[in-house]
Design a protein around this motif. Structure first.
Motif, PDB file in Angstrom:
ATOM      1  N   TYR A  90      39.810 -68.745   9.580  1.00 37.79           N
ATOM      2  CA  TYR A  90      38.776 -67.969  10.264  1.00 37.79           C
ATOM      3  C   TYR A  90      39.280 -66.575  10.637  1.00 37.79           C
ATOM      4  O   TYR A  90      38.503 -65.623  10.684  1.00 37.79           O
ATOM      5  CB  TYR A  90      38.334 -68.726  11.517  1.00 37.79           C
ATOM      6  CG  TYR A  90      37.017 -68.252  12.099  1.00 37.79           C
ATOM      7  CD1 TYR A  90      35.820 -68.504  11.440  1.00 37.79           C
ATOM      8  CD2 TYR A  90      36.978 -67.582  13.320  1.00 37.79           C
ATOM      9  CE1 TYR A  90      34.610 -68.094  11.971  1.00 37.79           C
ATOM     10  CE2 TYR A  90      35.765 -67.175  13.865  1.00 37.79           C
ATOM     11  CZ  TYR A  90      34.588 -67.433  13.188  1.00 37.79           C
ATOM     12  OH  TYR A  90      33.399 -67.024  13.711  1.00 37.79           O
ATOM     13  N   PRO A 138      32.479 -69.269   2.889  1.00 35.92           N
ATOM     14  CA  PRO A 138      31.255 -70.084   2.806  1.00 35.92           C
ATOM     15  C   PRO A 138      31.272 -71.227   3.821  1.00 35.92           C
ATOM     16  O   PRO A 138      32.328 -71.774   4.142  1.00 35.92           O
ATOM     17  CB  PRO A 138      31.298 -70.630   1.369  1.00 35.92           C
ATOM     18  CG  PRO A 138      32.120 -69.638   0.614  1.00 35.92           C
ATOM     19  CD  PRO A 138      33.157 -69.157   1.583  1.00 35.92           C
ATOM     20  N   GLU A 139      30.090 -71.562   4.333  1.00 36.86           N
ATOM     21  CA  GLU A 139      30.001 -72.584   5.377  1.00 36.86           C
ATOM     22  C   GLU A 139      30.586 -73.919   4.913  1.00 36.86           C
ATOM     23  O   GLU A 139      31.250 -74.617   5.691  1.00 36.86           O
ATOM     24  CB  GLU A 139      28.550 -72.778   5.802  1.00 36.86           C
ATOM     25  CG  GLU A 139      28.392 -73.740   6.968  1.00 36.86           C
ATOM     26  CD  GLU A 139      26.973 -73.833   7.472  1.00 36.86           C
ATOM     27  OE1 GLU A 139      26.759 -74.353   8.589  1.00 36.86           O
ATOM     28  OE2 GLU A 139      26.053 -73.386   6.748  1.00 36.86           O
ATOM     29  N   ASP A 151      36.705 -72.196  12.336  1.00 38.11           N
ATOM     30  CA  ASP A 151      35.434 -71.732  12.884  1.00 38.11           C
ATOM     31  C   ASP A 151      35.179 -72.505  14.186  1.00 38.11           C
ATOM     32  O   ASP A 151      35.093 -73.733  14.166  1.00 38.11           O
ATOM     33  CB  ASP A 151      34.323 -72.009  11.866  1.00 38.11           C
ATOM     34  CG  ASP A 151      32.958 -71.507  12.325  1.00 38.11           C
ATOM     35  OD1 ASP A 151      32.710 -71.430  13.540  1.00 38.11           O
ATOM     36  OD2 ASP A 151      32.126 -71.226  11.453  1.00 38.11           O
ATOM     37  N   TYR A 168      37.772 -72.267  -1.283  1.00 37.49           N
ATOM     38  CA  TYR A 168      38.049 -71.576  -0.019  1.00 37.49           C
ATOM     39  C   TYR A 168      38.414 -72.489   1.146  1.00 37.49           C
ATOM     40  O   TYR A 168      38.457 -72.038   2.285  1.00 37.49           O
ATOM     41  CB  TYR A 168      36.837 -70.729   0.374  1.00 37.49           C
ATOM     42  CG  TYR A 168      36.351 -69.816  -0.732  1.00 37.49           C
ATOM     43  CD1 TYR A 168      37.179 -68.837  -1.266  1.00 37.49           C
ATOM     44  CD2 TYR A 168      35.058 -69.931  -1.250  1.00 37.49           C
ATOM     45  CE1 TYR A 168      36.739 -67.989  -2.274  1.00 37.49           C
ATOM     46  CE2 TYR A 168      34.607 -69.101  -2.263  1.00 37.49           C
ATOM     47  CZ  TYR A 168      35.453 -68.132  -2.770  1.00 37.49           C
ATOM     48  OH  TYR A 168      35.022 -67.311  -3.769  1.00 37.49           O
ATOM     49  N   GLU A 227      32.558 -72.962  16.014  1.00 33.85           N
ATOM     50  CA  GLU A 227      31.329 -73.757  16.031  1.00 33.85           C
ATOM     51  C   GLU A 227      31.499 -75.041  15.226  1.00 33.85           C
ATOM     52  O   GLU A 227      30.982 -76.096  15.607  1.00 33.85           O
ATOM     53  CB  GLU A 227      30.160 -72.938  15.486  1.00 33.85           C
ATOM     54  CG  GLU A 227      29.769 -71.761  16.382  1.00 33.85           C
ATOM     55  CD  GLU A 227      28.541 -71.045  15.860  1.00 33.85           C
ATOM     56  OE1 GLU A 227      27.999 -71.479  14.807  1.00 33.85           O
ATOM     57  OE2 GLU A 227      28.120 -70.067  16.494  1.00 33.85           O
ATOM     58  N   ARG A 264      34.247 -73.722   5.449  1.00 33.65           N
ATOM     59  CA  ARG A 264      34.632 -73.737   6.877  1.00 33.65           C
ATOM     60  C   ARG A 264      34.537 -75.154   7.445  1.00 33.65           C
ATOM     61  O   ARG A 264      35.353 -75.544   8.287  1.00 33.65           O
ATOM     62  CB  ARG A 264      33.729 -72.785   7.663  1.00 33.65           C
ATOM     63  CG  ARG A 264      34.092 -71.309   7.471  1.00 33.65           C
ATOM     64  CD  ARG A 264      33.212 -70.395   8.298  1.00 33.65           C
ATOM     65  NE  ARG A 264      31.977 -70.084   7.614  1.00 33.65           N
ATOM     66  CZ  ARG A 264      30.759 -70.209   8.135  1.00 33.65           C
ATOM     67  NH1 ARG A 264      30.607 -70.664   9.375  1.00 33.65           N
ATOM     68  NH2 ARG A 264      29.696 -69.884   7.445  1.00 33.65           N
ATOM     69  N   ARG A 269      25.232 -80.115  11.635  1.00 28.70           N
ATOM     70  CA  ARG A 269      24.851 -78.708  11.582  1.00 28.70           C
ATOM     71  C   ARG A 269      23.491 -78.512  10.900  1.00 28.70           C
ATOM     72  O   ARG A 269      23.087 -77.385  10.618  1.00 28.70           O
ATOM     73  CB  ARG A 269      25.931 -77.914  10.854  1.00 28.70           C
ATOM     74  CG  ARG A 269      27.257 -77.892  11.613  1.00 28.70           C
ATOM     75  CD  ARG A 269      28.345 -77.141  10.876  1.00 28.70           C
ATOM     76  NE  ARG A 269      28.040 -75.735  10.706  1.00 28.70           N
ATOM     77  CZ  ARG A 269      28.184 -74.815  11.650  1.00 28.70           C
ATOM     78  NH1 ARG A 269      28.634 -75.173  12.854  1.00 28.70           N
ATOM     79  NH2 ARG A 269      27.883 -73.560  11.429  1.00 28.70           N
ATOM     80  N   LYS A 294      37.762 -64.075   5.892  1.00 28.03           N
ATOM     81  CA  LYS A 294      37.707 -64.379   7.319  1.00 28.03           C
ATOM     82  C   LYS A 294      36.264 -64.586   7.780  1.00 28.03           C
ATOM     83  O   LYS A 294      35.314 -64.123   7.164  1.00 28.03           O
ATOM     84  CB  LYS A 294      38.348 -63.272   8.145  1.00 28.03           C
ATOM     85  CG  LYS A 294      37.651 -61.921   8.048  1.00 28.03           C
ATOM     86  CD  LYS A 294      38.370 -60.896   8.931  1.00 28.03           C
ATOM     87  CE  LYS A 294      37.676 -59.539   8.866  1.00 28.03           C
ATOM     88  NZ  LYS A 294      38.362 -58.547   9.730  1.00 28.03           N
ATOM     89  N   GLU A 295      36.134 -65.312   8.854  1.00 25.94           N
ATOM     90  CA  GLU A 295      34.865 -65.581   9.531  1.00 25.94           C
ATOM     91  C   GLU A 295      33.747 -65.913   8.537  1.00 25.94           C
ATOM     92  O   GLU A 295      33.882 -66.815   7.724  1.00 25.94           O
ATOM     93  CB  GLU A 295      34.519 -64.395  10.441  1.00 25.94           C
ATOM     94  CG  GLU A 295      35.550 -64.179  11.551  1.00 25.94           C
ATOM     95  CD  GLU A 295      35.185 -63.064  12.503  1.00 25.94           C
ATOM     96  OE1 GLU A 295      34.075 -62.503  12.369  1.00 25.94           O
ATOM     97  OE2 GLU A 295      36.010 -62.767  13.394  1.00 25.94           O
ATOM     98  N   GLN A 296      32.619 -65.163   8.592  1.00 22.53           N
ATOM     99  CA  GLN A 296      31.455 -65.502   7.772  1.00 22.53           C
ATOM    100  C   GLN A 296      31.639 -65.171   6.294  1.00 22.53           C
ATOM    101  O   GLN A 296      30.780 -65.530   5.469  1.00 22.53           O
ATOM    102  CB  GLN A 296      30.210 -64.787   8.312  1.00 22.53           C
ATOM    103  CG  GLN A 296      29.905 -65.080   9.771  1.00 22.53           C
ATOM    104  CD  GLN A 296      29.788 -66.562  10.059  1.00 22.53           C
ATOM    105  OE1 GLN A 296      29.086 -67.277   9.349  1.00 22.53           O
ATOM    106  NE2 GLN A 296      30.461 -67.039  11.096  1.00 22.53           N
ATOM    107  N   GLU A 297      32.735 -64.496   5.953  1.00 21.71           N
ATOM    108  CA  GLU A 297      33.031 -64.292   4.530  1.00 21.71           C
ATOM    109  C   GLU A 297      33.330 -65.624   3.845  1.00 21.71           C
ATOM    110  O   GLU A 297      33.137 -65.768   2.645  1.00 21.71           O
ATOM    111  CB  GLU A 297      34.238 -63.363   4.368  1.00 21.71           C
ATOM    112  CG  GLU A 297      34.013 -61.935   4.838  1.00 21.71           C
ATOM    113  CD  GLU A 297      35.277 -61.106   4.764  1.00 21.71           C
ATOM    114  OE1 GLU A 297      35.171 -59.868   4.910  1.00 21.71           O
ATOM    115  OE2 GLU A 297      36.370 -61.681   4.579  1.00 21.71           O
TER     116      GLU A 297
END
Length: 295
Positions: free
Chosen positions: A195, A210-211, A253, A190, A255, A214, A121, A205-208
């Motif tokens: 997701y 941290p990458e 996620d 987290y 992606e 995820r 990534r 959820k989702e972009q909340e």
């Protein structure tokens, strides 16, 4: 700070040569202009100019040497700091292993997979290092969970599962006591969020999420599914991959799942995932590259 000193060291070295040679050039210019002065006076003046040039050169050289020593000292201090940092991670990993032998292989493989996903990534070298280290201690909070629950052979009751769900929060409480480990906290806190917002402990959820978390969620789930547990046998790799694909966009996620599937096509990574079990070899390799990566 070390980088700043090294840059100043380079600048100082350049000034040394420029000023040293320009001083002699200036002396020569003055002597040529003053040839009409009496020979005795000219000789005295020439001697003064030579002495001045030597003194200036010595001062510049001494300054450069001092900066050079300071640069080396700071570099050694930085390496020592990193070594202490890695040793702290090692100690935490060994503490968790003593509590739950299952985590010995699990933590290293989660760290490995998370690192490779992060590279895929295009995360920064610093974040790649941090997610790798976070993988080694992502379950550290389990030291606060009763062993009878961790090693239970049957399905957990709701009350027991509620205890297990506390381990991310417990992990944060452990890591936040060491300031240098603060960058690892997001992945530890987290990595069990989902997701779709149905995870724990906070229901992000989702972009909340941290990458780093995820990414680790996918690596953690895959290794858990493909490892023996007290209450079940490991799944085949193909079955675990199918589950990840089916839950992309809900638990995971999408992606990150896509990038994970891409790296699992790499035979070298797949082999390392299957074969690597030794924490010490991981940390040894990491220590060898300590001078190349900023924390």
């Amino acid at each position: 700070m070390t980088k700043l000193i090294r840059r100043w060291n380079l600048v100082f070295s350049s000034l040394l040569f420029i000023l040293f040679f320009s001083t002699f050039g200036y002396e020569y210019h003055l002597i040529e202009k003053m040839k009409h002065i009496l020979p005795q006076q000219l000789a005295a003046f020439q001697l003064i100019m030579i002495i001045s040039a030597v003194v200036i050169g010595a001062l510049i050289l001494g300054g450069w040497f001092s900066v050079h020593l300071l640069s080396n000292h700071l570099h050694q201090e930085e390496l020592h700091h990193k070594q202490m940092y890695f040793n702290t991670i090692r100690a935490l990993s060994k503490t968790l292993e003593a509590k739950d032998l299952y985590t010995h292989g699990h933590s290293e493989r989660v760290a490995l997979l998370s690192r490779e996903i992060a590279r895929k990534r295009n995360l920064s070298e610093r974040d790649i290092l941090r997610i790798y280290l976070a993988g080694l201690v992502h379950d550290i909070g389990k030291v606060g969970i009763p062993s009878i629950i961790l090693h239970k052979n049957d399905r957990l009751t709701d009350e027991e599962f509620a205890q297990i769900k506390k381990h991310p929060t417990l992990g944060v409480q452990i890591l936040e006591r060491i300031e240098e480990l603060a960058p690892l906290i997001p992945a530890v806190a987290y990595h069990h969020e989902r997701y779709d917002g149905k995870g724990y402990p906070y229901g992000l959820k989702e972009q909340e999420i941290p990458e780093m978390a995820r990414i680790m969620s996918v690596a953690d789930a895959f290794d858990a599914m493909t490892s023996d547990r007290p209450y079940r046998k490991a799944m085949p790799l193909e079955k675990a991959i199918q589950i990840l694909e089916e839950n992309a966009g809900t638990q995971f996620d999408p992606e990150v799942v896509r990038d994970f599937l891409s790296i699992m096509q790499n035979e070298e990574i797949l082999h390392a995932f299957i074969e690597t079990k030794d924490t010490d070899s991981f940390l040894h390799d990491l220590t060898l590259s300590a001078d190349k990566v900023a924390l």
